[in-house]
Design a protein around this motif. Structure first.
Motif, PDB file in Angstrom:
ATOM      1  N   MET A  60       0.726  -1.164   0.158  1.00 13.46           N
ATOM      2  CA  MET A  60       0.144   0.178  -0.077  1.00 13.46           C
ATOM      3  C   MET A  60       0.885   1.132  -0.008  1.00 13.46           C
ATOM      4  SD  MET A  60      -2.778  -1.248   2.713  1.00 13.46           S
ATOM      5  CE  MET A  60      -3.686   0.334   2.748  1.00 13.46           C
ATOM      6  N   LEU A  61       1.780   1.233   0.691  1.00 14.98           N
ATOM      7  CA  LEU A  61       2.785   2.343   1.009  1.00 14.98           C
ATOM      8  C   LEU A  61       3.489   2.851  -0.362  1.00 14.98           C
ATOM      9  CD1 LEU A  61       4.092   1.766   4.403  1.00 14.98           C
ATOM     10  CD2 LEU A  61       2.465   3.698   3.728  1.00 14.98           C
ATOM     11  N   LEU A  62       4.173   1.403  -1.028  1.00 13.05           N
ATOM     12  CA  LEU A  62       4.719   1.569  -2.229  1.00 13.05           C
ATOM     13  C   LEU A  62       3.809   2.085  -3.526  1.00 13.05           C
ATOM     14  CD1 LEU A  62       7.139  -1.288  -2.198  1.00 13.05           C
ATOM     15  CD2 LEU A  62       7.779   0.785  -1.991  1.00 13.05           C
ATOM     16  N   LEU A  63       2.504   1.582  -3.595  1.00  9.19           N
ATOM     17  CA  LEU A  63       1.572   1.992  -4.279  1.00  9.19           C
ATOM     18  C   LEU A  63       1.431   3.460  -4.240  1.00  9.19           C
ATOM     19  CD1 LEU A  63      -0.699  -1.070  -5.062  1.00  9.19           C
ATOM     20  CD2 LEU A  63       0.831   0.087  -6.740  1.00  9.19           C
ATOM     21  N   GLN A  64       1.361   3.915  -3.060  1.00 11.22           N
ATOM     22  CA  GLN A  64       0.699   5.399  -2.782  1.00 11.22           C
ATOM     23  C   GLN A  64       1.923   6.254  -3.201  1.00 11.22           C
ATOM     24  OE1 GLN A  64      -0.690   6.241   1.057  1.00 11.22           O
ATOM     25  NE2 GLN A  64      -2.610   5.634   0.466  1.00 11.22           N
ATOM     26  N   TYR A  65       3.264   5.773  -2.956  1.00  8.52           N
ATOM     27  CA  TYR A  65       4.395   6.649  -3.293  1.00  8.52           C
ATOM     28  C   TYR A  65       4.605   6.868  -4.724  1.00  8.52           C
ATOM     29  CZ  TYR A  65       9.053   7.900  -4.136  1.00  8.52           C
ATOM     30  OH  TYR A  65      10.148   8.661  -4.658  1.00  8.52           O
ATOM     31  N   LEU A  66       4.354   5.638  -5.596  1.00  5.94           N
ATOM     32  CA  LEU A  66       4.721   5.595  -6.895  1.00  5.94           C
ATOM     33  C   LEU A  66       3.486   6.009  -7.674  1.00  5.94           C
ATOM     34  CD1 LEU A  66       5.902   1.860  -7.293  1.00  5.94           C
ATOM     35  CD2 LEU A  66       7.291   3.778  -7.466  1.00  5.94           C
ATOM     36  N   LYS A  67       2.286   6.164  -7.183  1.00  8.01           N
ATOM     37  CA  LYS A  67       1.185   6.745  -7.793  1.00  8.01           C
ATOM     38  C   LYS A  67       1.352   8.368  -7.718  1.00  8.01           C
ATOM     39  CE  LYS A  67      -3.666   7.060  -8.422  1.00  8.01           C
ATOM     40  NZ  LYS A  67      -3.574   7.262  -9.980  1.00  8.01           N
ATOM     41  N   GLY A  68       2.097   8.864  -6.247  1.00 10.10           N
ATOM     42  CA  GLY A  68       2.214  10.100  -6.354  1.00 10.10           C
ATOM     43  C   GLY A  68       3.367  10.735  -7.360  1.00 10.10           C
ATOM     44  N   THR A  76      -6.945   3.472  -8.855  1.00  9.37           N
ATOM     45  CA  THR A  76      -7.977   4.297  -8.583  1.00  9.37           C
ATOM     46  C   THR A  76      -8.089   4.132  -7.039  1.00  9.37           C
ATOM     47  OG1 THR A  76      -9.663   2.772  -8.803  1.00  9.37           O
ATOM     48  CG2 THR A  76      -9.088   4.282 -10.737  1.00  9.37           C
ATOM     49  N   GLY A  77      -9.043   4.998  -6.428  1.00  3.94           N
ATOM     50  CA  GLY A  77      -9.115   5.196  -5.326  1.00  3.94           C
ATOM     51  C   GLY A  77      -9.759   3.683  -4.885  1.00  3.94           C
ATOM     52  N   ASN A  78     -10.495   3.340  -5.668  1.00  5.84           N
ATOM     53  CA  ASN A  78     -11.089   1.859  -5.414  1.00  5.84           C
ATOM     54  C   ASN A  78     -10.215   0.784  -4.946  1.00  5.84           C
ATOM     55  OD1 ASN A  78     -13.814   2.887  -5.634  1.00  5.84           O
ATOM     56  ND2 ASN A  78     -13.940   2.355  -7.742  1.00  5.84           N
ATOM     57  N   HIS A  81      -8.913   1.295  -1.415  1.00  8.02           N
ATOM     58  CA  HIS A  81     -10.098   0.989  -0.726  1.00  8.02           C
ATOM     59  C   HIS A  81     -10.219  -0.450  -0.621  1.00  8.02           C
ATOM     60  CE1 HIS A  81     -14.366  -0.004   0.345  1.00  8.02           C
ATOM     61  NE2 HIS A  81     -14.009   0.811   0.984  1.00  8.02           N
ATOM     62  N   ASP A  82      -9.934  -1.240  -1.632  1.00  8.86           N
ATOM     63  CA  ASP A  82      -9.803  -2.707  -1.354  1.00  8.86           C
ATOM     64  C   ASP A  82      -8.378  -3.188  -0.651  1.00  8.86           C
ATOM     65  OD1 ASP A  82     -12.280  -2.983  -2.880  1.00  8.86           O
ATOM     66  OD2 ASP A  82     -11.065  -3.448  -4.744  1.00  8.86           O
ATOM     67  N   LEU A  83      -7.498  -2.557  -0.759  1.00 12.58           N
ATOM     68  CA  LEU A  83      -6.198  -2.733   0.042  1.00 12.58           C
ATOM     69  C   LEU A  83      -6.280  -2.590   1.350  1.00 12.58           C
ATOM     70  CD1 LEU A  83      -3.450  -1.574  -2.572  1.00 12.58           C
ATOM     71  CD2 LEU A  83      -3.861  -3.977  -1.908  1.00 12.58           C
ATOM     72  N   ASN A 146     -15.909   2.644   6.880  1.00 14.20           N
ATOM     73  CA  ASN A 146     -15.773   2.387   5.232  1.00 14.20           C
ATOM     74  C   ASN A 146     -15.055   3.648   4.540  1.00 14.20           C
ATOM     75  OD1 ASN A 146     -16.072   0.860   3.071  1.00 14.20           O
ATOM     76  ND2 ASN A 146     -17.822   1.761   2.291  1.00 14.20           N
ATOM     77  N   ASP A 147     -15.413   4.991   5.035  1.00 13.02           N
ATOM     78  CA  ASP A 147     -14.956   6.226   4.400  1.00 13.02           C
ATOM     79  C   ASP A 147     -13.417   6.288   4.648  1.00 13.02           C
ATOM     80  OD1 ASP A 147     -15.433   6.586   6.905  1.00 13.02           O
ATOM     81  OD2 ASP A 147     -16.104   9.019   6.372  1.00 13.02           O
ATOM     82  N   SER A 148     -13.141   5.851   5.761  1.00 13.69           N
ATOM     83  CA  SER A 148     -11.662   6.038   6.143  1.00 13.69           C
ATOM     84  C   SER A 148     -10.629   5.396   5.441  1.00 13.69           C
ATOM     85  CB  SER A 148     -11.364   5.678   7.785  1.00 13.69           C
ATOM     86  OG  SER A 148     -11.472   4.276   7.815  1.00 13.69           O
ATOM     87  N   LYS A 149     -11.133   4.172   4.687  1.00 17.34           N
ATOM     88  CA  LYS A 149     -10.289   3.543   3.531  1.00 17.34           C
ATOM     89  C   LYS A 149     -10.104   3.839   2.253  1.00 17.34           C
ATOM     90  CE  LYS A 149     -12.568  -0.228   4.815  1.00 17.34           C
ATOM     91  NZ  LYS A 149     -13.125  -0.350   5.952  1.00 17.34           N
ATOM     92  N   ARG A 150     -10.979   5.085   2.007  1.00 18.58           N
ATOM     93  CA  ARG A 150     -11.130   5.929   0.657  1.00 18.58           C
ATOM     94  C   ARG A 150      -9.854   7.091   1.103  1.00 18.58           C
ATOM     95  NH1 ARG A 150     -13.882   4.010  -3.110  1.00 18.58           N
ATOM     96  NH2 ARG A 150     -15.606   2.657  -2.664  1.00 18.58           N
ATOM     97  N   LYS A 151      -9.369   7.627   1.878  1.00 22.14           N
ATOM     98  CA  LYS A 151      -8.555   8.626   2.278  1.00 22.14           C
ATOM     99  C   LYS A 151      -7.059   8.196   2.507  1.00 22.14           C
ATOM    100  CE  LYS A 151     -12.270  11.064   4.654  1.00 22.14           C
ATOM    101  NZ  LYS A 151     -12.907  11.131   6.202  1.00 22.14           N
ATOM    102  N   ASN A 152      -6.251   8.662   1.436  1.00 19.48           N
ATOM    103  CA  ASN A 152      -5.088   8.206   1.393  1.00 19.48           C
ATOM    104  C   ASN A 152      -4.130   8.284   2.574  1.00 19.48           C
ATOM    105  OD1 ASN A 152      -5.473   7.218  -1.210  1.00 19.48           O
ATOM    106  ND2 ASN A 152      -4.628   9.078  -2.027  1.00 19.48           N
ATOM    107  N   GLY A 153      -4.261   9.692   3.220  1.00 18.50           N
ATOM    108  CA  GLY A 153      -3.638   9.790   4.597  1.00 18.50           C
ATOM    109  C   GLY A 153      -3.851   8.781   5.520  1.00 18.50           C
TER     110      GLY A 153
END
Length: 185
Positions: A60-68, A76-78, A81-83, A146-153
């Protein structure tokens, strides 16, 4: 090139059962041998779940970094959310295995088995209870909504805490037995 992709998938499928067996064997040989007077039939499952949760958090951390950085435009955010749901679910699974092992040892009151948790509860209480807080309580309450899993931070914070928590978990598995062996030598 699709032939390279096919080759990687073939080798991955061949290596998967080898990795599954060898990781359990490494746990039995390396980690359980530190506390040679103690045994557990659930220990390989417990450490495997810990490795999986750590790998999920790191992914999750690597994907967020690479997407950034502008890579992986199709994620996507979905996907995050699944991760986040996976991280939540396997954190609960890890806790189930931890508690099952602890409860069975406590309930059976077998001297050979109680020594593992007794050592950690009484001589390393901060690590013992901090392990549960870092690996279950915080991820559970942070990722429950549920909504907290959609917030990247929020998801990144939960992933960092969980990753560090499982480092503490393995430190707690190794330190008491290694310290005891070093003190005897």
């Amino acid at each position: 090139n699709f032939s390279i992709h096919r080759s990687i998938r073939t080798w991955s499928a061949i290596f998967l059962p080898i990795a599954g067996f060898s990781s359990a064997a490494m746990v039995w040989q390396w980690l359980m041998s530190l506390d040679s007077h103690w045994y557990s039939t659930m220990y390989a499952w417990y450490t495997g779940a810990s490795w999986f949760v750590s790998a999920m958090a790191l992914t999750m951390l690597l994907l967020q970094y690479l997407k950034g950085q502008g890579n992986f435009g199709n994620i996507t955010g979905n996907h995050f959310h699944d991760l986040g749901k996976f991280l939540f679910a396997f954190s609960v699974f890890w806790t189930y295995l931890w508690f099952s092992q602890f409860m069975l040892i406590w309930y059976a009151n077998v001297g050979e088995e109680t020594v593992y948790f007794y050592e950690r509860m009484h001589n390393y209480p901060v690590l013992f209870y901090g392990n549960l807080v870092l690996n279950f309580v915080i991820p559970f309450f942070v990722l429950l909504r549920n909504d907290s899993k959609r917030k990247n931070g929020i998801v990144a914070t939960a992933a960092v805490i969980t990753f560090l928590g499982h480092w503490v978990d393995f430190f707690q598995m190794v330190k008491p037995g290694a310290r005891h062996t070093a003190m005897e030598a």
